[in-house]
Design an enzyme around this catalytic site. Sequence first.
Site, PDB file in Angstrom:
ATOM      1  CG  LEU A 141       9.313 -17.101  -3.578  1.00  0.00           C
ATOM      2  CD1 LEU A 141       8.970 -17.177  -2.096  1.00  0.00           C
ATOM      3  CD2 LEU A 141       9.851 -15.708  -3.915  1.00  0.00           C
TER       4      LEU A 141
ATOM      5  CG  HIS B  64       0.049   2.184  -9.306  1.00  0.00           C
ATOM      6  ND1 HIS B  64      -0.182   1.808  -8.007  1.00  0.00           N
ATOM      7  CD2 HIS B  64      -1.050   2.901  -9.678  1.00  0.00           C
ATOM      8  CE1 HIS B  64      -1.362   2.269  -7.611  1.00  0.00           C
ATOM      9  NE2 HIS B  64      -1.907   2.937  -8.611  1.00  0.00           N
TER      10      HIS B  64
ATOM     11  CG  ASP C 178      -2.078   0.947   1.097  1.00  0.00           C
ATOM     12  OD1 ASP C 178      -2.397   1.344  -0.043  1.00  0.00           O
ATOM     13  OD2 ASP C 178      -2.673   1.310   2.135  1.00  0.00           O
TER      14      ASP C 178
HETATM   15  C1  IPE Z   1      -5.502  -2.749  -0.462  1.00  0.00           C
HETATM   16  O1  IPE Z   1      -5.153  -1.420  -0.575  1.00  0.00           O
HETATM   17  C2  IPE Z   1      -5.416  -3.439  -1.778  1.00  0.00           C
HETATM   18  C3  IPE Z   1      -4.086  -3.567  -2.356  1.00  0.00           C
HETATM   19  C4  IPE Z   1      -2.966  -3.202  -1.814  1.00  0.00           C
HETATM   20  C5  IPE Z   1      -4.058  -4.203  -3.640  1.00  0.00           C
HETATM   21  P1  IPE Z   1      -6.239  -0.268  -0.767  1.00  0.00           P
HETATM   22  O2  IPE Z   1      -5.478   0.994  -0.838  1.00  0.00           O
HETATM   23  O3  IPE Z   1      -7.129  -0.598  -1.892  1.00  0.00           O
HETATM   24  O4  IPE Z   1      -7.075  -0.382   0.583  1.00  0.00           O
HETATM   25  P2  IPE Z   1      -7.908   0.731   1.358  1.00  0.00           P
HETATM   26  O5  IPE Z   1      -8.854   1.313   0.375  1.00  0.00           O
HETATM   27  O6  IPE Z   1      -6.955   1.741   1.862  1.00  0.00           O
HETATM   28  O7  IPE Z   1      -8.567  -0.015   2.478  1.00  0.00           O
HETATM   29  C1  IPE Z   2      -1.465   0.212  -3.439  1.00  0.00           C
HETATM   30  O1  IPE Z   2      -1.237   1.573  -3.432  1.00  0.00           O
HETATM   31  C2  IPE Z   2      -1.613  -0.350  -4.829  1.00  0.00           C
HETATM   32  C3  IPE Z   2      -2.980  -0.736  -5.181  1.00  0.00           C
HETATM   33  C4  IPE Z   2      -4.017  -0.712  -4.384  1.00  0.00           C
HETATM   34  C5  IPE Z   2      -3.194  -1.174  -6.552  1.00  0.00           C
HETATM   35  P1  IPE Z   2      -2.434   2.610  -3.473  1.00  0.00           P
HETATM   36  O2  IPE Z   2      -2.749   2.897  -4.894  1.00  0.00           O
HETATM   37  O3  IPE Z   2      -3.567   2.124  -2.651  1.00  0.00           O
HETATM   38  O4  IPE Z   2      -1.787   3.892  -2.797  1.00  0.00           O
HETATM   39  P2  IPE Z   2      -2.452   4.866  -1.746  1.00  0.00           P
HETATM   40  O5  IPE Z   2      -2.959   4.018  -0.620  1.00  0.00           O
HETATM   41  O6  IPE Z   2      -3.564   5.570  -2.462  1.00  0.00           O
HETATM   42  O7  IPE Z   2      -1.354   5.764  -1.328  1.00  0.00           O
HETATM   43 MG    MG Z   3      -4.097   2.350  -0.706  1.00  0.00          MG
END
Ligand code: IPE
Ligand code: IPE
Ligand code: MG
Length: 250
Positions: free
Chosen positions: A133, A39, A22
Amino acid sequence: MDTLINQIDREKLPKHIAIIMDGNGRWAQEQGEDRLFGHYHGVESVRDIVEGCAEIGIKFLTLYAFSTENWDRPEYEVVGLMELLVSTIRKEAETLHKNNIRLHVIGDMSMLPAYAQQELNEALEITSGNSGLNLVMALSYSGRWELLNAVKSIANEVKNNRLPVEAIDQDVLQKYLCTSDFPDPELMIRTSGEYRISNFLLYQLAYAELYFTNVRWPEFRKNNLYEAILDYQGRERRFGKTSRQIEDAK
Ligand code: IPE
Ligand code: IPE
Ligand code: MG
């Protein structure tokens, strides 16, 4: 000071580490960039962490890459993420194979665009004989989606007289989860300072040790992983028992 990697007790490694990657979007915005920039940089972290896990002998690594709920993000971000997924798999499949890494996917693959399914299927096929792995990508995955599917499949078996209700136990239920071939994760890491599960492996994380760090995913590297493993190794896993019982059983 000894390097982090040397402090890790190789006899007490978690077999399975699960990571909620995240913070890509926030990291990018902090650099004044678009979320997709985050990303793209997140892929560097994936590479480093996969390598780090392979180096110390972790058997299973599950990465939460895209949740069922992530489909509701702005279209350009969803499309960007799918393209990134495909180009990364295309670039990395051979390297995974050379390193004896076996790729798996959990989630609703049928939701992914056809070109992404095709690329993934090729990578699954190329790496299917590998014994190092196990890299499990959670794509279009959520714990509730998985449990709902399992319930439907089990109900069908019962309806068709292939499974008596009394025979349904935890082993049977596990067979219907996407993770039936993997042990439950002992360690779950979430980056970027959010303290929630966000629909990840709801059933399998029942007794996982949870580790949260403020580090954003694009900056998460092997040393951060080793810190998490060291933290895990310092914990007492009691599974409902008392500390005394755990000590006596040693
Ligand atoms: C969880 O992260 C999903 C992934 C890392 C793929 P999100 O950013 O989508 O989760 P919330 O919305 O903060 O709970
Ligand atoms: C996690 O990073 C990746 C995915 C959920 C695909 P985020 O895109 O959720 O990044 P934040 O949480 O908005 O910073
Ligand atoms: Mg996120």
